[in-house]
Design a protein around this motif. Sequence first.
Motif: not given
Length: 399
Positions: A192, A196, A205-207, A235, A237-238, A319
């Motif tokens: 994660g 980021d 962002h992920s956190r 966590w 997603h991207d 999000d």
Amino acid sequence: MNHITPYKTRLTEQNQSAEPISIAHASSLRVLIVDDEVSVRKVTATVLAQIGLSCETAAGGDEALHILETHSIDAVISDLRMPGMSGMELLAKVKQIYPRMVFLVVTAVDDVRVGIQAMRQGADDYLVKPLQVDANIVLASLTRALHVKRLEQEVENYRHHLEEIVAEQTGQLREALRQIERSYDHTLEVLGAAIDLRDSPTAGHSRRVFLYSIEIAKAMGGLESQMRNIAMGAWLHDIGKLAIPDAILLKPGPLTDEERAIMQRHAQIGYDLVKGIPFLADAAEIIFAHHERCDGSGYPRGLKAQETPLGARIFAVADTFDAMTSDRPYRRALPFHASREVIERGAGKQYDPQVARIFLSISDETWEAIRRETAAIQAFAFATASDIQALGKMVKSGS
Ligand SMILES: [Fe+2]
């Protein structure tokens, strides 16, 4: 030396070559003789005392039970036919209270079937009276029965020991699994953070969406069993963005249609990366669907409403909230109330109406606290070890 006893035994009838009995051994045995006939009690006690047995006597069941309570007794030799409590009733009570007690019953020579019945109900042997045989026969019966009891006790101890071993090894296995889970969490944490770091304009962002999604899922209630999947989906997603070229991912201006198509592939790429990992299979579905929208306007599959996994519907709100309340190169972060209005207007369109309603019920203070926490962590670029452990605990407890 041979002594006379009023009894012979069933075991001796069956096996005349019984193992020799140690007289020395007999001195440690304490026997309770139960018989309503005083002469039988006296003769039996005298004969058994001559071979070293220590004897107590009782005239009936009640007295026998009292002696068992107050004396240390290894074996009971009881007549079956007695006034008041019968020998069978005494047998049942003794077996219930002292399951390891050796219990021999005494039957008349013409009533052997009763002796057999007594053995079926837990007696260790039966003696037939009033035949005159070697007293050691009684001793042989007693010591054999005691030997069996000892073996039973050893088996019981062994079984208990096995249970302890199994319990200990189960505990070790659980601890090993916990460590493996912690290792997974650490690995996911690094992944994660890597996502980021790659997409630096969205640092943290992920956190944040991980924590926002957990907060919404908690407020929805009844999602404890899905909490870990929802958290991991948010966590990671991207994760598919790791495969998107820098020229597109980090492009400062608007994307062309072709670039946008490439960028949108990250949902499918992320799904393909993660779907083969068994413990992330459900999280992979969230990754795949994290850009879907309630009205079907999302990508890559254009799923509508309930077709999208709940974790992805929760993520969509988290999000949007994070995107609007974070600084971007081209604008400052918007205030919470502005993002609330957007999500309220989008309920039933982009966003699941129930998720949006729950989101709107959560206070600004809650979101502010999460942002403060994540801002502090961003100072280190990515999560610290203590932060990783805190996250792991949070996911496990579903808090
Ligand atoms: Fe994405």
